[in-house]
Design a protein around this motif. Sequence first.
Motif, PDB file in Angstrom:
ATOM      1  N   LEU A  26      13.891 -59.703  19.463  1.00 17.85           N
ATOM      2  CA  LEU A  26      14.007 -58.985  20.738  1.00 17.85           C
ATOM      3  C   LEU A  26      12.851 -58.006  20.964  1.00 17.85           C
ATOM      4  N   THR A  27      11.912 -57.969  20.034  1.00 18.92           N
ATOM      5  CA  THR A  27      10.823 -57.000  20.086  1.00 18.92           C
ATOM      6  C   THR A  27       9.566 -57.602  20.701  1.00 18.92           C
ATOM      7  N   HIS A  28       9.237 -57.154  21.892  1.00 22.03           N
ATOM      8  CA  HIS A  28       8.031 -57.610  22.596  1.00 22.03           C
ATOM      9  C   HIS A  28       6.794 -56.947  21.995  1.00 22.03           C
ATOM     10  N   ARG A  38       5.633 -64.678  16.495  1.00 20.93           N
ATOM     11  CA  ARG A  38       5.712 -65.732  15.464  1.00 20.93           C
ATOM     12  C   ARG A  38       7.060 -66.460  15.531  1.00 20.93           C
ATOM     13  N   LEU A  39       8.128 -65.710  15.759  1.00 19.60           N
ATOM     14  CA  LEU A  39       9.445 -66.339  15.908  1.00 19.60           C
ATOM     15  C   LEU A  39       9.496 -67.199  17.164  1.00 19.60           C
ATOM     16  N   GLU A  40       8.817 -66.762  18.204  1.00 22.32           N
ATOM     17  CA  GLU A  40       8.752 -67.538  19.453  1.00 22.32           C
ATOM     18  C   GLU A  40       8.084 -68.885  19.191  1.00 22.32           C
ATOM     19  N   PHE A  41       6.998 -68.876  18.432  1.00 25.78           N
ATOM     20  CA  PHE A  41       6.290 -70.116  18.072  1.00 25.78           C
ATOM     21  C   PHE A  41       7.228 -71.084  17.354  1.00 25.78           C
ATOM     22  N   LEU A  42       7.998 -70.550  16.421  1.00 29.29           N
ATOM     23  CA  LEU A  42       8.941 -71.386  15.669  1.00 29.29           C
ATOM     24  C   LEU A  42      10.063 -71.895  16.567  1.00 29.29           C
ATOM     25  N   GLU A 108      10.535 -63.345  33.828  1.00 30.95           N
ATOM     26  CA  GLU A 108      10.973 -64.632  33.285  1.00 30.95           C
ATOM     27  C   GLU A 108      10.247 -65.001  32.002  1.00 30.95           C
ATOM     28  N   SER A 109       8.944 -64.782  31.952  1.00 29.95           N
ATOM     29  CA  SER A 109       8.171 -65.185  30.771  1.00 29.95           C
ATOM     30  C   SER A 109       8.620 -64.416  29.532  1.00 29.95           C
ATOM     31  N   ILE A 110       8.901 -63.131  29.693  1.00 31.89           N
ATOM     32  CA  ILE A 110       9.345 -62.310  28.557  1.00 31.89           C
ATOM     33  C   ILE A 110      10.739 -62.737  28.105  1.00 31.89           C
ATOM     34  N   LEU A 111      11.622 -63.012  29.070  1.00 29.01           N
ATOM     35  CA  LEU A 111      12.977 -63.450  28.731  1.00 29.01           C
ATOM     36  C   LEU A 111      12.959 -64.808  28.026  1.00 29.01           C
ATOM     37  N   ALA A 112      12.161 -65.737  28.543  1.00 26.49           N
ATOM     38  CA  ALA A 112      12.081 -67.072  27.941  1.00 26.49           C
ATOM     39  C   ALA A 112      11.516 -66.989  26.524  1.00 26.49           C
ATOM     40  N   ASP A 113      10.485 -66.187  26.347  1.00 21.13           N
ATOM     41  CA  ASP A 113       9.882 -66.032  25.014  1.00 21.13           C
ATOM     42  C   ASP A 113      10.878 -65.425  24.027  1.00 21.13           C
ATOM     43  N   ALA A 114      11.644 -64.454  24.489  1.00 14.49           N
ATOM     44  CA  ALA A 114      12.630 -63.808  23.614  1.00 14.49           C
ATOM     45  C   ALA A 114      13.724 -64.788  23.205  1.00 14.49           C
ATOM     46  N   LEU A 115      14.142 -65.643  24.129  1.00 17.40           N
ATOM     47  CA  LEU A 115      15.162 -66.634  23.785  1.00 17.40           C
ATOM     48  C   LEU A 115      14.636 -67.607  22.738  1.00 17.40           C
ATOM     49  N   GLU A 116      13.396 -68.040  22.894  1.00 15.87           N
ATOM     50  CA  GLU A 116      12.793 -68.913  21.875  1.00 15.87           C
ATOM     51  C   GLU A 116      12.697 -68.194  20.539  1.00 15.87           C
ATOM     52  N   ALA A 117      12.369 -66.918  20.575  1.00 17.89           N
ATOM     53  CA  ALA A 117      12.284 -66.136  19.342  1.00 17.89           C
ATOM     54  C   ALA A 117      13.648 -66.041  18.654  1.00 17.89           C
ATOM     55  N   TYR A 123      17.314 -70.037  13.129  1.00 23.04           N
ATOM     56  CA  TYR A 123      16.949 -71.081  12.163  1.00 23.04           C
ATOM     57  C   TYR A 123      16.674 -70.465  10.786  1.00 23.04           C
ATOM     58  N   LEU A 124      15.923 -69.383  10.752  1.00 21.12           N
ATOM     59  CA  LEU A 124      15.610 -68.732   9.483  1.00 21.12           C
ATOM     60  C   LEU A 124      16.858 -68.133   8.840  1.00 21.12           C
ATOM     61  N   ASP A 125      17.772 -67.659   9.663  1.00 13.72           N
ATOM     62  CA  ASP A 125      18.961 -66.966   9.174  1.00 13.72           C
ATOM     63  C   ASP A 125      20.058 -67.922   8.720  1.00 13.72           C
ATOM     64  N   GLY A 126      20.250 -69.026   9.465  1.00 12.33           N
ATOM     65  CA  GLY A 126      21.393 -69.888   9.161  1.00 12.33           C
ATOM     66  C   GLY A 126      21.105 -71.355   8.974  1.00 12.33           C
ATOM     67  N   GLY A 127      19.843 -71.745   9.115  1.00 10.61           N
ATOM     68  CA  GLY A 127      19.505 -73.150   8.906  1.00 10.61           C
ATOM     69  C   GLY A 127      19.549 -73.978  10.178  1.00 10.61           C
TER      70      GLY A 127
END
Length: 229
Positions: A26-28, A38-42, A108-117, A123-127
């Motif tokens: 959630l950190t921009h 980096r989380l957004e990329f993943l 929108e771009s910030i919200l979309a990026d945060a959702l991807e993050a 994924y990292l937390d629960g697989g």
Amino acid sequence: MKKSLTPLCKKLGYHFNDPSRILLALTHRSFGGQNNERLEFLGDSIVNFVIAEELFSRFQEAKEGQLSRLRARLVRGATLAEIAKEFGLGDYLRLGSGELKSGGFRRESILADALEAIIGAMYLDGGMEACRQCVLQWFESRLDQLTLEDTQKDPKTRLQEFLQSRQEALPQYDVISIEGEAHAQTFTIECNVSMLQDKTIGIGSSRRGAEQQAARKALEHLGVDKANG
């Protein structure tokens, strides 16, 4: 962060074993220090794969191009931002003072990026399986509404191909006006097609969206699309 993330996690349908992961998601970058890029990329890679896998299973007669267009429709920024708004994600974003003042929590771009993050953090937390279940749940209603009729190319592409097939000049798009603040602009675009006497007008929250609307109207006037567009 003062605001509890528990209500958000309930909406997401996922409890983080390590709360620091969703906090980072959630950190921009405007907030300073570590951010969610980096989380957004993943997450971007994961949501594309999960949706592609689901479409592959649902539409077994679809061709590769049709599947690609269906996926693009689902995982585009506008759709991700819609889902983020449904979760009230903007209320939980960690933004720098500049982004806060300019309404970054609505962008929108910030919200979309945060959702991807968040997807990357899940994924990292629960697989992968836990992540897949959540993503499919978020997209369920949109997936259920899809048909292969939705795989038609976008209006700008269809207009260009139509004109090229008749050896006509390509359409020209001109910006007539841009109104509103940076985070909530309205674009008015004019489309000039040599085969039409009158120019068509498109209005949208992005230049691309306005151009698509203007192209759609041009197709209607040319008789390529039905008037209900």
